[in-house]
Motif scaffolding. Structure first.
Motif, PDB file in Angstrom:
ATOM      1  N   PHE A 130       0.835  -1.203   0.000  1.00 43.30           N
ATOM      2  CA  PHE A 130       0.000   0.000   0.000  1.00 43.30           C
ATOM      3  C   PHE A 130       0.875   1.260   0.000  1.00 43.30           C
ATOM      4  O   PHE A 130       0.524   2.276  -0.595  1.00 43.30           O
ATOM      5  N   GLU A 131       1.989   1.182   0.681  1.00 42.08           N
ATOM      6  CA  GLU A 131       2.897   2.334   0.721  1.00 42.08           C
ATOM      7  C   GLU A 131       3.362   2.645  -0.704  1.00 42.08           C
ATOM      8  O   GLU A 131       3.377   3.809  -1.121  1.00 42.08           O
ATOM      9  N   LYS A 132       3.675   1.598  -1.444  1.00 46.83           N
ATOM     10  CA  LYS A 132       4.104   1.768  -2.841  1.00 46.83           C
ATOM     11  C   LYS A 132       2.968   2.352  -3.690  1.00 46.83           C
ATOM     12  O   LYS A 132       3.193   3.184  -4.570  1.00 46.83           O
ATOM     13  N   ALA A 133       1.731   1.897  -3.420  1.00 46.58           N
ATOM     14  CA  ALA A 133       0.570   2.343  -4.203  1.00 46.58           C
ATOM     15  C   ALA A 133       0.102   3.742  -3.798  1.00 46.58           C
ATOM     16  O   ALA A 133      -0.720   4.349  -4.472  1.00 46.58           O
ATOM     17  N   GLY A 134       0.591   4.244  -2.660  1.00 51.06           N
ATOM     18  CA  GLY A 134       0.176   5.574  -2.195  1.00 51.06           C
ATOM     19  C   GLY A 134      -1.146   5.556  -1.450  1.00 51.06           C
ATOM     20  O   GLY A 134      -1.782   6.606  -1.262  1.00 51.06           O
ATOM     21  N   GLY A 135      -1.586   4.383  -1.010  1.00 47.45           N
ATOM     22  CA  GLY A 135      -2.828   4.281  -0.232  1.00 47.45           C
ATOM     23  C   GLY A 135      -3.478   2.929  -0.420  1.00 47.45           C
ATOM     24  O   GLY A 135      -2.967   2.091  -1.166  1.00 47.45           O
ATOM     25  N   GLY A 136      -4.597   2.741   0.245  1.00 45.66           N
ATOM     26  CA  GLY A 136      -5.299   1.463   0.094  1.00 45.66           C
ATOM     27  C   GLY A 136      -6.482   1.356   1.027  1.00 45.66           C
ATOM     28  O   GLY A 136      -6.781   2.281   1.793  1.00 45.66           O
ATOM     29  N   ARG A 137      -7.153   0.219   0.921  1.00 46.48           N
ATOM     30  CA  ARG A 137      -8.354  -0.034   1.728  1.00 46.48           C
ATOM     31  C   ARG A 137      -8.268  -1.443   2.311  1.00 46.48           C
ATOM     32  O   ARG A 137      -7.940  -2.391   1.595  1.00 46.48           O
ATOM     33  N   ILE A 138      -8.609  -1.556   3.589  1.00 47.68           N
ATOM     34  CA  ILE A 138      -8.706  -2.876   4.214  1.00 47.68           C
ATOM     35  C   ILE A 138     -10.102  -3.014   4.802  1.00 47.68           C
ATOM     36  O   ILE A 138     -10.598  -2.089   5.455  1.00 47.68           O
ATOM     37  N   VAL A 139     -10.724  -4.153   4.538  1.00 46.11           N
ATOM     38  CA  VAL A 139     -12.052  -4.430   5.095  1.00 46.11           C
ATOM     39  C   VAL A 139     -11.986  -5.769   5.836  1.00 46.11           C
ATOM     40  O   VAL A 139     -11.649  -6.796   5.238  1.00 46.11           O
ATOM     41  N   LEU A 140     -12.274  -5.727   7.135  1.00 50.42           N
ATOM     42  CA  LEU A 140     -12.293  -6.956   7.928  1.00 50.42           C
ATOM     43  C   LEU A 140     -13.714  -7.504   7.953  1.00 50.42           C
ATOM     44  O   LEU A 140     -14.673  -6.737   7.985  1.00 50.42           O
ATOM     45  N   THR A 141     -13.846  -8.835   7.969  1.00 50.35           N
ATOM     46  CA  THR A 141     -15.156  -9.427   8.249  1.00 50.35           C
ATOM     47  C   THR A 141     -15.157  -9.846   9.710  1.00 50.35           C
ATOM     48  O   THR A 141     -14.520 -10.830  10.082  1.00 50.35           O
ATOM     49  N   SER A 142     -15.830  -9.050  10.540  1.00 48.26           N
ATOM     50  CA  SER A 142     -15.979  -9.405  11.951  1.00 48.26           C
ATOM     51  C   SER A 142     -17.290 -10.177  12.086  1.00 48.26           C
ATOM     52  O   SER A 142     -17.581 -11.060  11.261  1.00 48.26           O
ATOM     53  N   SER A 143     -18.110  -9.847  13.048  1.00 50.25           N
ATOM     54  CA  SER A 143     -19.383 -10.543  13.268  1.00 50.25           C
ATOM     55  C   SER A 143     -20.173  -9.770  14.325  1.00 50.25           C
ATOM     56  O   SER A 143     -19.594  -8.975  15.075  1.00 50.25           O
ATOM     57  N   ILE A 144     -21.487 -10.033  14.402  1.00 58.84           N
ATOM     58  CA  ILE A 144     -22.212  -9.512  15.564  1.00 58.84           C
ATOM     59  C   ILE A 144     -21.887 -10.371  16.789  1.00 58.84           C
ATOM     60  O   ILE A 144     -21.936  -9.903  17.915  1.00 58.84           O
ATOM     61  N   THR A 145     -21.527 -11.652  16.538  1.00 55.47           N
ATOM     62  CA  THR A 145     -21.241 -12.582  17.641  1.00 55.47           C
ATOM     63  C   THR A 145     -19.907 -12.230  18.285  1.00 55.47           C
ATOM     64  O   THR A 145     -18.857 -12.368  17.652  1.00 55.47           O
ATOM     65  N   GLY A 146     -19.960 -11.791  19.508  1.00 54.40           N
ATOM     66  CA  GLY A 146     -18.734 -11.370  20.206  1.00 54.40           C
ATOM     67  C   GLY A 146     -18.823  -9.897  20.515  1.00 54.40           C
ATOM     68  O   GLY A 146     -19.045  -9.518  21.670  1.00 54.40           O
ATOM     69  N   PRO A 147     -18.726  -9.027  19.490  1.00 56.57           N
ATOM     70  CA  PRO A 147     -18.815  -7.587  19.769  1.00 56.57           C
ATOM     71  C   PRO A 147     -20.170  -7.170  20.314  1.00 56.57           C
ATOM     72  O   PRO A 147     -20.265  -6.240  21.101  1.00 56.57           O
ATOM     73  N   VAL A 148     -21.267  -7.834  19.883  1.00 52.63           N
ATOM     74  CA  VAL A 148     -22.602  -7.384  20.281  1.00 52.63           C
ATOM     75  C   VAL A 148     -23.393  -8.484  21.003  1.00 52.63           C
ATOM     76  O   VAL A 148     -24.089  -8.213  21.975  1.00 52.63           O
ATOM     77  N   THR A 149     -23.325  -9.700  20.502  1.00 50.63           N
ATOM     78  CA  THR A 149     -24.150 -10.783  21.040  1.00 50.63           C
ATOM     79  C   THR A 149     -23.277 -11.932  21.536  1.00 50.63           C
ATOM     80  O   THR A 149     -22.061 -11.943  21.307  1.00 50.63           O
ATOM     81  N   GLY A 150     -23.909 -12.882  22.191  1.00 49.37           N
ATOM     82  CA  GLY A 150     -23.217 -14.096  22.626  1.00 49.37           C
ATOM     83  C   GLY A 150     -24.000 -15.317  22.207  1.00 49.37           C
ATOM     84  O   GLY A 150     -25.203 -15.223  21.897  1.00 49.37           O
ATOM     85  N   TYR A 151     -23.336 -16.468  22.136  1.00 48.50           N
ATOM     86  CA  TYR A 151     -24.019 -17.699  21.745  1.00 48.50           C
ATOM     87  C   TYR A 151     -23.238 -18.868  22.338  1.00 48.50           C
ATOM     88  O   TYR A 151     -22.021 -18.973  22.098  1.00 48.50           O
ATOM     89  N   PRO A 152     -23.904 -19.748  23.113  1.00 47.23           N
ATOM     90  CA  PRO A 152     -23.182 -20.875  23.713  1.00 47.23           C
ATOM     91  C   PRO A 152     -22.424 -21.681  22.657  1.00 47.23           C
ATOM     92  O   PRO A 152     -22.981 -22.012  21.602  1.00 47.23           O
ATOM     93  N   GLY A 153     -21.170 -21.966  22.923  1.00 47.53           N
ATOM     94  CA  GLY A 153     -20.339 -22.722  21.983  1.00 47.53           C
ATOM     95  C   GLY A 153     -19.384 -21.843  21.200  1.00 47.53           C
ATOM     96  O   GLY A 153     -18.487 -22.336  20.514  1.00 47.53           O
ATOM     97  N   TRP A 154     -19.606 -20.523  21.304  1.00 52.42           N
ATOM     98  CA  TRP A 154     -18.757 -19.629  20.494  1.00 52.42           C
ATOM     99  C   TRP A 154     -17.984 -18.624  21.348  1.00 52.42           C
ATOM    100  O   TRP A 154     -17.788 -17.468  20.945  1.00 52.42           O
ATOM    101  N   ALA A 155     -17.502 -19.074  22.503  1.00 48.59           N
ATOM    102  CA  ALA A 155     -16.695 -18.184  23.358  1.00 48.59           C
ATOM    103  C   ALA A 155     -15.412 -17.774  22.624  1.00 48.59           C
ATOM    104  O   ALA A 155     -15.039 -16.590  22.611  1.00 48.59           O
ATOM    105  N   HIS A 156     -14.740 -18.755  22.025  1.00 45.66           N
ATOM    106  CA  HIS A 156     -13.493 -18.458  21.301  1.00 45.66           C
ATOM    107  C   HIS A 156     -13.760 -17.604  20.067  1.00 45.66           C
ATOM    108  O   HIS A 156     -13.089 -16.617  19.793  1.00 45.66           O
ATOM    109  N   TYR A 157     -14.793 -17.989  19.345  1.00 47.35           N
ATOM    110  CA  TYR A 157     -15.159 -17.252  18.126  1.00 47.35           C
ATOM    111  C   TYR A 157     -15.532 -15.798  18.460  1.00 47.35           C
ATOM    112  O   TYR A 157     -15.034 -14.846  17.832  1.00 47.35           O
ATOM    113  N   GLY A 158     -16.396 -15.647  19.481  1.00 43.34           N
ATOM    114  CA  GLY A 158     -16.832 -14.296  19.877  1.00 43.34           C
ATOM    115  C   GLY A 158     -15.657 -13.446  20.322  1.00 43.34           C
ATOM    116  O   GLY A 158     -15.567 -12.257  19.987  1.00 43.34           O
TER     117      GLY A 158
END
Ligand code: NAP
Length: 259
Positions: A130-158
């Motif tokens: 990106f430094e060579k290109a003079g800029g860039g964009r990064i998009v992460l795929t997070s989830s509602i599970t963890g940041p906002v909600t919880g679900y049994p079985g997904w402690a690690h995932y959340g």
């Protein structure tokens, strides 16, 4: 209309299936050059071929996103093939469902490596390009599970998905000097191969708990990622967007039954 991202060089990790395939398809339809990165060669080549048949410029590169050398080589290969790098969609992830009482600590480590360490590795490896290109964009795929909600079985995932958002806050500051923005899409329940593995009963119950009464489509996430990658989103960084059909809104079971 969003400014075209035609001809831009885009990496989509986990682009061989599910949400990643949806993101890659949306970008390819806009005329971007898309590199799909995943471990499984057969699925990756098949996804790339399907998108090429629809007129897209799409290639596949085998990569394990939890492995530093593998990520670095995949980025170098992309730059070699497409002549630069403009967008990274760090989307690959895993969500085995295991309650803590049954969870082997190695499973915790594997989920963290696939979902959280990978975000750091993809960002770190992209910086020189990106430094060579003079800029860039990064998009992460997070989830509602963890940041906002919880679900049994997904402690690690959340924890891994909430961790991505903690990472995002500092990453956006460190990346600013390279004119790189980083943002995250937080999907609700999106109909993918990975989700199908959870069974029809899970899918039906989940659809009933969403105000829009359906699971999301992979293209719903692709379009949100496309927005973050556009020129028009150039002043947005360190931010998130929830794409969940209203899933996190109902206050109670009664509230959703009122609809
Ligand atoms: P999926 O259908 O299981 O696809 C996962 C993709 O990631 C595949 O292409 C897989 O290919 C790749 N992958 C997994 N581990 C990898 C590794 N170590 N290195 C490289 N590639 C790897 O999953 P999905 O449902 O589309 O989920 C994609 C992302 O969205 C994940 O980050 C997930 O947490 C997030 N998400 C999904 C939902 C949902 O409802 N589906 C909701 C919220 C968030 P290989 O196995 O061949 O490597």
């Amino acid at each position: 209309m969003l400014t075209s991202i035609k001809n831009r060089s885009v990496i989509v990790t986990g682009g061989s299936k599910g949400i990643g395939k949806g993101i890659a398809t949306v970008f390819a339809a806009q005329g971007a050059q898309v590199m799909i990165a995943a471990r499984g060669e057969a699925d990756g080549e098949a996804a790339a071929e399907a998108m090429r048949s629809a007129g897209g410029r799409v290639e596949f590169c085998a990569c394990d996103v939890s492995d530093w050398d593998s990520v670095r080589k995949m980025m170098d290969h992309t730059v070699e093939r497409f002549g630069g790098l403009h967008v990274v969609c760090a989307n690959a992830g895993a969500f085995p469902q295991t309650k803590m009482v049954d969870m082997d600590p190695t499973e915790w480590d594997q989920v963290m490596a696939t979902n959280l360490r990978s975000a750091f590795l993809c960002v770190k490896a992209s910086i020189p390009h990106f430094e060579k290109a003079g800029g860039g964009r990064i998009v992460l795929t997070s989830s509602i599970t963890g940041p906002v909600t919880g679900y049994p079985g997904w402690a690690h995932y959340g924890a891994s998905k909430a961790g991505q958002l903690g990472f995002l806050k500092t990453a956006c500051m460190e990346l600013a000097r390279y004119k790189v923005t980083i943002n995250a899409v937080m999907p609700g329940n999106i109909y993918t191969e990975g989700l199908q593995d959870l069974g029809q009963e899970y899918l039906d119950t989940m659809a009933a708990s969403i105000p829009l009464k359906r699971l999301g489509d992979v293209a719903d996430i692709g379009h949100a990622a496309l927005f973050f990658a556009s020129d028009e989103a150039g002043y947005i960084t360190g931010q998130t967007i929830i794409v969940d059909g209203g899933q996190i809104i109902p206050e109670s079971l009664e509230a959703i039954q009122e609809i």
